[in-house]
Scaffold this active site. Structure first.
Site, mmCIF file in Angstrom:
data_model
loop_
_atom_site.group_PDB
_atom_site.id
_atom_site.type_symbol
_atom_site.label_atom_id
_atom_site.label_comp_id
_atom_site.label_asym_id
_atom_site.label_seq_id
_atom_site.Cartn_x
_atom_site.Cartn_y
_atom_site.Cartn_z
ATOM 1 N N LYS C 64 0.848 -1.188 0.000
ATOM 2 C CA LYS C 64 0.000 0.000 0.000
ATOM 3 C C LYS C 64 0.892 1.248 0.000
ATOM 4 O O LYS C 64 1.991 1.223 0.573
ATOM 5 C CB LYS C 64 -0.901 -0.020 1.245
ATOM 6 C CG LYS C 64 -2.015 1.002 1.251
ATOM 7 C CD LYS C 64 -2.973 0.756 2.429
ATOM 8 C CE LYS C 64 -4.060 1.809 2.530
ATOM 9 N NZ LYS C 64 -5.008 1.524 3.638
ATOM 10 N N SER C 139 -9.931 1.539 2.497
ATOM 11 C CA SER C 139 -9.006 2.322 1.713
ATOM 12 C C SER C 139 -7.943 1.496 0.973
ATOM 13 O O SER C 139 -7.362 1.984 0.009
ATOM 14 C CB SER C 139 -8.297 3.320 2.624
ATOM 15 O OG SER C 139 -7.491 2.649 3.572
ATOM 16 N N SER C 163 -10.335 -0.991 6.508
ATOM 17 C CA SER C 163 -9.655 -0.697 5.245
ATOM 18 C C SER C 163 -8.934 -1.878 4.602
ATOM 19 O O SER C 163 -8.509 -1.783 3.459
ATOM 20 C CB SER C 163 -8.646 0.438 5.439
ATOM 21 O OG SER C 163 -9.308 1.677 5.406
#
Lengths: 478, 95, 475
Positions: C64, C139, C163
């Site tokens: 990420k 996310s 997320s």
């Protein structure tokens, strides 16, 4: 004349002398090239996290105990949020409602009276970086070496009522902190900084007046001067029917006046909240006791003990206690030679003079308590005079030798041998017939002059008692 | 309680965010809706409830006072927007 | 052999047999990225530094864009960090590298992880591999989409309120949020420090255990990372749930739950029963307050965590054309106004409000107290069950743009995932069905603190008895 009473509170920030910074493993070191003691944590890089330095916590507990304060059994860290270029995270890690220590005090002397100055709290926090002003005048530069230096903030209650009291409190506070060996307390380097809050009120009134906050004082003398200035200013404003505006003022030492800050101050809303990157700490009795066990005797206690145990004068005790090293040296010396008054005279006199000349601490001098006693004994035994003794001390310090060696090498021992002294005396008598006549006619105190002359000729090495004796006998015998 | 335009202006200033008039209007609307939603917490009786900062209880995490290598000045300044004389350069700061 | 399609454990077998090398696998995955990422847009940036293919697992991985990686640009999908080259590795990145992990690139996310759809990214949205009209969730939407589209064998994400789990659910893969403190947060760009955890996004439960083995463990640079021994999580992969107690909260099946999700979940519960698990009802009376609590606590912490992005040191700096206050304040305001997107600004302001003078007690402190109640509810539930089962999300993936104009409705899509963050407990999402439109549905299991093994065991058993995880999107 003044019908106003000043009310003063002080905030002292002290940099702790830990090896590393408070929340990261960078060296806590002054005077390095800019931005060399920095890492992701103290630069506030994204993703970096703080971990508390154990020694910083122990030093803070030590300070708390040294200031007669309560150590909180539960402590935590909070974020104080504000923006400034020297504050890399946009918040300072500090302590809000659970500081390391609270409710302490120090005593100051007002005349013969002791006055207690209450200390509200002492908490740990991180120092900010340093703004360096660029010569171009069009930008500022930031050095983050200082960021994360462990600080302890020591806040008094508004218990001080004159600039002198503030000055006295700061001196005893600094001395106490030096004894605790948690900081070098050097205001020039910024390791000890002091801000002051001051207001005035009509004598007899309990309600506090509007206060102003004073910053940028670089010495205790400046704190005193700034307070004196500001109190006068408050009095003038109020007497003229005006109102004091609550604000922060900067002390300008050169102009000897306070000045409003140029940047517009906004209303502070620091939004304190518990720092979720740090965990809380419990301080149990065991830990407190172990820190307490290592506390040195503090200056005020030592002063009292010196007066009673060694029957020292107030003056000597003050001088000896004013530095922990000097006091320890004195006690070690007295152990070797149990004549405290004589040792104190030497310490407060010649030794202290040497320290001042050399701008050194007692630890840095090349002399041990035993070797000082060696010297004192030589003087007491009449091997050297007091005067020559001081000279011997200088040589000892320069060369790291003991008194015996110095006296031998430099041939400084006192001349007590009659035949050698008589040669000098005869010379003096021959050169001063008039004085000899005076003595003969009964003015025996004129002999002192001849002793002085003879002493000069001996290079200070003659035994003065012996000289006196021999001169009197010689003149009487002529 | 509800959040007003004045409140939004205040927090924007605290957070160093400059809002256009249109943004101020829009944020006030969405924030008011959210604040209204979180108002439901006011219903709860929380007098005897202790706050939780960390769900997993932890404490007394300390680091020994030993130095580790810092970044070099060059490494530190490699991230700088602007650097000068070994320092991070910023707009003129007025005290 | 289609290497990118394989799970990590299958790939390891292939490496061992010598049928393909880690370098071939890595290059095949890069080719796959080249082929499908223009449609999916899972990545924001390829890794600049190529792996050395020496030792360890050498599994191609996506990170990420909020995990600091040395000598790589890391931006949290925000303009304000553009150009920031990290001078250090996050704790998990060190561990991944030590395991031989071959970093493919950095995956898209909502800006600063503020979102549940991957749409607030400054790089634009990622699209759901199962339906390119839909969001991948957020996310960690880029990480989830990359794994689902075989653009990565596995990935790391971070989970503050769901997320990892919600995008795993939307993309039909496995996502685990470990217990708070199980994985080091050092080097994870913080959203909400007391809630954030890094975790794996994988194609199946075995891979999840393998990747957790790599990233779990103590890191002295994170005060909140616990010094507890790390078990071998693959040992928990036992195909047996007989006698295990599964708690199902009544509240989880109340209004607002999509009918198709409900049907899938009920079928999953029935299957677990058939496999010998004991299903009991549990009561979590304060979970309806979880979203409100979360949006106070998380935004308050975020408002402070994001204060460091001020243009002074790194990232973006903008000076306004016309002076307003003074050069410094103008720079701060212009940088932050231009650097942050609308959702970031909204959350920073909400959090600032919750902490500001006069409101702290009413908002932040209250939030921390309700957090206690929510945690107590879960503690009580775990007295009578081994895991708590809920949907991961009340709906399947929604359309791109559908919820962007209504932040509150977006926030409410985290209703099932938020309690685990508030309580600090581990939670996993595993595929448990598909909607009529062909979109994946996820089942969430929550466990006791540090009992990731129980979650792995139950989800492994479920997975071994279903086929959902073997389906692939058509791209």
């Amino acid at each position: 004349m003044s019908s106003f009473e000043p009310v003063i509170g002080l905030e002292v920030h002290l940099q702790l002398n830990t090896r590393t910074k408070i929340f990261c493993s960078c060296a806590n070191q002054y005077g390095c090239a800019s931005n060399t003691n920095v890492c992701p944590v103290c630069l506030g890089l994204p993703g970096s996290l703080p971990v508390l330095n154990q020694q910083a916590l122990l030093s803070a507990i030590k300070v708390g105990l040294g200031l007669n304060a309560q150590i909180n059994p539960f402590i935590k860290f909070d974020r104080k949020n504000y923006y400034y270029p020297d504050l890399p995270k946009g918040y300072q890690i500090s302590q809000y409602d659970f500081p390391v220590a609270k409710d302490g005090f120090l005593n100051i002397k007002i005349g013969d009276q002791e006055k207690r100055v209450r200390i509200k709290r002492a908490h740990l926090e991180e120092d900010a970086g340093k703004l360096v002003h660029d010569n171009s005048g069009s930008c500022s530069l930031v050095d983050f070496n200082r960021t994360g230096t462990p600080l302890i903030e020591i806040v008094t209650e508004p218990d001080l009522h004159s600039p002198q009291e503030a000055y006295d409190y700061l001196n005893i506070l600094k001395l106490t902190l030096q004894y605790l060996d948690v900081s070098d307390c050097d205001m020039e380097k910024g390791s000890l900084r002091c801000d002051a809050n001051v207001s005035i009120r009509p004598v007899g009134q309990t309600l506090l007046g509007t206060k102003t906050e004073l910053k940028n004082m670089n010495s205790f003398r400046a704190v005193k001067a700034a307070l004196e200035y500001e109190i006068r200013r408050h009095e003038q404003v109020i007497t003229a029917g005006g109102k004091i505006v609550q604000e922060t003022l900067l002390w300008d030492d050169a102009k000897a006046q306070t000045q409003t800050m140029r940047s517009k101050e906004e209303a502070h809303d620091y939004r304190y909240f518990p720092d979720p990157d740090l965990v809380p700490f419990t301080v149990d009795h065991k830990l407190i006791d172990s820190v307490r066990a290592e506390l040195p005797e503090l200056p005020q206690a030592k002063h009292i003990r010196f007066l009673s145990q060694y029957s020292l004068s107030e003056y000597d005790a003050n001088i000896l206690v004013a530095d922990r090293g000097t006091a320890d040296f004195f006690e070690a010396a007295v152990k070797e030679y149990p004549s405290p008054k004589k040792v104190a005279n030497w310490m407060a006199g010649p030794v202290l003079m040497e320290l001042n000349d050399r701008k050194m601490s007692i630890y840095e001098l090349k002399i041990s308590p035993a070797s000082l006693i060696g010297l004192i004994k030589k003087v007491e035994e009449g091997i050297v005079s007091n005067l020559v003794g001081k000279e011997v001390l200088t040589f000892m310090l320069n060369e790291g030798k003991n008194a015996d060696e110095v006296i031998k090498e430099k041939g400084l021992s006192q001349v007590s041998d009659d035949s050698a002294l008589l040669v000098i005396i005869d010379e003096v008598i021959a050169q001063n017939p008039a004085v000899v006549e005076q003595i003969k006619s009964g003015k025996s105190n004129a002999a002192g002059f001849l002793v002085g002359q003879a002493m000069k000729k001996s290079g200070g090495r003659a035994n003065p008692k012996k000289l006196n004796e021999l001169i009197t006998r010689r003149i009487a015998g002529v | 309680m509800s959040i007003s335009k004045q409140d939004v202006k205040y927090v924007a200033a605290l957070a160093r965010i400059d809002l256009s008039d249109g943004e101020l209007e829009g944020f006030t609307q969405t924030l008011a809706k959210i604040v209204h939603y979180v108002e439901q917490l006011q219903k709860l009786d929380l007098d005897n409830v202790k706050p939780t900062s960390h769900a997993v209880p932890m404490g007394n995490v300390l680091r020994s006072d030993e130095t580790l290598k810092s970044l070099t000045q060059q490494q530190a300044l490699s991230i700088a927007v602007e650097a000068k004389d070994g320092c991070f350069k910023v707009p003129l700061v007025i005290e | 052999m289609n290497l990118p399609q394989l799970t990590a454990h299958d790939l390891l077998d292939v490496f061992k047999s010598g049928k393909a090398s880690p370098k071939e696998a890595y290059e095949d995955v890069l080719r796959r990225i080249k082929a499908v990422d223009p449609k999916v847009k899972a990545y924001v940036r390829p890794a600049k530094n190529q792996p050395d293919f020496k030792g360890g697992f050498q599994i191609p991985i996506a990170l990420k864009d909020n995990l600091c990686t040395k000598q790589e640009e890391i931006t949290c999908a925000s303009r304000i960090l553009k150009g920031f080259i990290s001078p250090y590795d996050a704790g998990v990145v060190e561990k991944v590298k030590k395991s031989g992990g071959a970093v493919l690139g950095f995956a898209n996310q909502d800006e600063f992880a503020f979102g549940s759809s991957c749409e607030t990214s400054c790089y634009g949205p990622t699209f759901n591999p199962w339906d390119l009209q839909c969001v991948p969730g957020g996310s960690s939407g880029g990480s989830a989409a990359a794994v689902a589209a075989d653009e990565a064998v596995w990935a790391l994400g971070s989970d503050t309120g769901g997320s990892i789990r919600q995008p795993a659910s939307f993309c039909g893969i496995v996502g685990l949020k470990p217990t708070y403190g199980r994985v080091s947060r050092y080097g994870l760009i913080a959203f909400a420090s007391s809630l954030d955890q890094i975790g794996p996004l994988t194609k199946d439960v075995r891979d999840c255990a393998l990747l957790l083995n790599i990233i779990a463990g103590y890191d002295e640079r994170d005060s909140t990372c616990v010094n507890e021994p790390v078990p071998d999580y693959t040992k928990a992969l036992v195909n047996d749930v007989r006698g295990l107690k599964i708690g199902v909260p009544k509240e989880a099946f109340a209004e607002g739950l999509d009918a198709q999700v409900r049907v899938s979940l009920e079928a999953a519960i029935d299957l677990l029963k058939k496999l010998g698990a004991v299903v009991t009802q549990v009561h979590l009376p304060h979970t309806p307050y979880a979203v409100a609590t979360y949006y106070i606590v998380a935004t308050a912490e975020a408002s402070s965590n994001l204060a460091r992005f001020d243009g002074v040191r790194y990232g973006l700096r903008v000076q306004p054309a016309r002076a307003r206050k003074n050069a410094l304040v103008d720079m701060y305001e212009e940088t932050r106004s231009k650097g942050f997107g609308a959702e970031a600004k909204r959350r920073i302001m909400l959090g600032t409000y919750a902490l500001s003078s006069g409101y702290y007690d009413a908002y932040y402190l209250r939030g921390q107290k309700v957090r206690t109640l929510i945690k107590n509810d879960l503690d009580e539930a775990f007295k009578v069950c081994d895991v708590v089962l809920t949907p991961t999300s009340p709906t399947v993936a929604f359309k791109v743009g559908e919820k962007m104009s209504d932040p509150l409705s977006m926030y409410l899509s985290d209703i099932y995932t938020i309690p685990a963050n508030l309580a600090g407990i581990p939670a996993i999402s595993v595929p448990c069905g598909f909607s009529k439109g062909g979109l994946p549905i996820g089942m969430q299991l929550m466990g006791k603190a540090f009992d990731e093994e129980m979650l792995l065991r139950v989800s492994y058993t479920y997975e071994q008895n279903t086929e959902w995880h073997t389906r692939k999107p058509n791209l």
